[in-house]
Structure formats: C-alpha cells, structure tokens
Design a protein around this motif. Structure first.
Motif, PDB file in Angstrom:
ATOM      1  N   UNK A 163      -8.750  11.471  -5.779  1.00 40.25           N
ATOM      2  CA  UNK A 163      -8.712  10.158  -6.426  1.00 40.25           C
ATOM      3  C   UNK A 163      -7.585   9.314  -5.826  1.00 40.25           C
ATOM      4  N   UNK A 164      -6.478   9.971  -5.512  1.00 39.97           N
ATOM      5  CA  UNK A 164      -5.383   9.249  -4.864  1.00 39.97           C
ATOM      6  C   UNK A 164      -5.834   8.720  -3.509  1.00 39.97           C
ATOM      7  N   UNK A 165      -6.630   9.512  -2.811  1.00 33.65           N
ATOM      8  CA  UNK A 165      -7.141   9.074  -1.519  1.00 33.65           C
ATOM      9  C   UNK A 165      -8.029   7.841  -1.689  1.00 33.65           C
ATOM     10  N   UNK A 166      -8.880   7.837  -2.701  1.00 35.66           N
ATOM     11  CA  UNK A 166      -9.754   6.687  -2.922  1.00 35.66           C
ATOM     12  C   UNK A 166      -8.952   5.452  -3.358  1.00 35.66           C
ATOM     13  N   UNK A 167      -7.857   5.668  -4.118  1.00 35.30           N
ATOM     14  CA  UNK A 167      -6.984   4.548  -4.454  1.00 35.30           C
ATOM     15  C   UNK A 167      -6.338   3.994  -3.191  1.00 35.30           C
ATOM     16  N   UNK A 168      -5.976   4.873  -2.287  1.00 32.84           N
ATOM     17  CA  UNK A 168      -5.351   4.463  -1.029  1.00 32.84           C
ATOM     18  C   UNK A 168      -6.319   3.616  -0.212  1.00 32.84           C
ATOM     19  N   UNK A 169      -7.611   3.931  -0.273  1.00 33.32           N
ATOM     20  CA  UNK A 169      -8.595   3.190   0.504  1.00 33.32           C
ATOM     21  C   UNK A 169      -8.768   1.754   0.013  1.00 33.32           C
ATOM     22  N   UNK A 170      -8.280   1.464  -1.203  1.00 34.68           N
ATOM     23  CA  UNK A 170      -8.358   0.074  -1.682  1.00 34.68           C
ATOM     24  C   UNK A 170      -7.420  -0.835  -0.900  1.00 34.68           C
ATOM     25  N   UNK A 197       0.833  -1.205   0.000  1.00 32.38           N
ATOM     26  CA  UNK A 197       0.000   0.000   0.000  1.00 32.38           C
ATOM     27  C   UNK A 197       0.866   1.252   0.000  1.00 32.38           C
ATOM     28  N   UNK A 198       1.909   1.277   0.833  1.00 38.62           N
ATOM     29  CA  UNK A 198       2.795   2.445   0.888  1.00 38.62           C
ATOM     30  C   UNK A 198       3.500   2.651  -0.455  1.00 38.62           C
ATOM     31  N   UNK A 199       3.930   1.573  -1.091  1.00 37.33           N
ATOM     32  CA  UNK A 199       4.595   1.678  -2.385  1.00 37.33           C
ATOM     33  C   UNK A 199       3.630   2.227  -3.437  1.00 37.33           C
ATOM     34  N   UNK A 200       2.398   1.733  -3.411  1.00 35.39           N
ATOM     35  CA  UNK A 200       1.393   2.184  -4.364  1.00 35.39           C
ATOM     36  C   UNK A 200       1.105   3.676  -4.177  1.00 35.39           C
ATOM     37  N   UNK A 201       0.968   4.117  -2.965  1.00 37.36           N
ATOM     38  CA  UNK A 201       0.699   5.540  -2.685  1.00 37.36           C
ATOM     39  C   UNK A 201       1.881   6.388  -3.115  1.00 37.36           C
TER      40      UNK A 201
END
Length: 166
Positions: free
Chosen positions: A155-162, A126-130
């Motif tokens: 949108x980045x925040x919503x991606x982070x919630x995945x 998750x950290x790498x993706x963010x």
C-alpha cells in the motif's frame, strides 16, 4: 580605409558641442558588429545572454531568475528606443526580430529553471510523504482500525506512485 576605422575616427573626432549621443551609440553598435565580424542579430543574442548571466551573478540568484529576465527586457527596450530615435521612425520588422533574438535564450533558460524547480519541489514532497509513511509502518504509531485502513508495504508503494517522478 575600412568602414569601421572611418566610423571610429568620426566618433573620436567629435567635439563636445557636436556630440550627438544617439548617433554615437548607434555608430558604436555598427563598429562593434564590423570589428567582431558578426551580424546585429548575433550581437543581440550574445548581449541578451551576457546581461542575463551577469545580472544573475551580480544578484547571486540561481537559475530561473525573473529579475535577470526583466533586466534583459529593459536593456532591449532601451536599445529599441535608441534605434527609434536614431532612425526617426519605428521599424516594426527590425524591432520584432531584435526583441526575439535578444529574449529567446534568456526566456528558455528561465523556463527550464522554473520547470526544474517545480520538479524538485514535487520530488521533495513525494520523499517527505514516503518518509512519513515508512515511519508510521516501522514505529507502529498508526494502528489499523480496520483491514481497509491498514498500511502494508504494498500500500505504501501504491501511495508512492501517486507522486511520480515525471
């Protein structure tokens, strides 16, 4: 005279021709139980934990070591074979109780370590993706082709919630 002193004298008095390994080991287990003032089940719990931890220290592994858990299971199997030879028959209830008492805490430690390791891997992904998404936003390397593909902070925040923490 105390029972454990008689057993100790018996063990010390055995000659090399009279020494029966199985009887001596079983008497030593009884002696240890009586000297420490604990039950056989308590000895199983403590020895299971001790074997698990010493194996991890010896091998230099972190928590959740399958080799250490296997070492505990092997030691318990040998102990139950010793009991089987000593008693001349397999005592199912006693054997099952001994196995559960010996393997319970090492198995719990192994499971907790495995869950924590998996959680750490998921958090790292998750950290790498963010970090990759934020690098795209700040460097401008990704130009939106259409308004639907644009990457905005929300949108980045919503991606982070995945990739939730739990």
């Amino acid at each position: 005279m105390c029972t454990y002193r008689r057993k100790l004298q018996y063990i010390q008095g055995l000659g090399s021709n009279e020494m029966d390994l199985f009887n001596s080991l079983h008497l030593m287990k009884d002696l240890m139980s009586q000297v420490l003032g604990v039950s056989h089940q308590t000895l199983h719990i403590h020895f299971g934990l001790a074997i698990y931890l010493f194996t991890q220290l010896f091998l230099g592994t972190r928590r959740s070591s399958s080799v250490a858990l296997l070492a505990v299971a092997l030691a318990e199997l040998l102990n139950e074979l010793l009991d089987w030879v000593f008693h001349g028959r397999l005592l199912i209830a006693d054997t099952a109780g001994d196995i559960v008492a010996t393997l319970a805490w090492p198995t719990i430690f192994y499971a907790v370590g495995a869950v924590r390791r998996e959680r750490w891997r998921r958090d790292a992904a998750r950290r790498k993706h963010i970090a990759e998404m934020m690098a795209r936003l700040t460097n401008g390397t990704r130009q939106p082709a259409s308004p639907q593909n644009s990457v905005r902070p929300e949108a980045a925040y919503h991606q982070w919630r995945k990739f939730p923490l739990r």
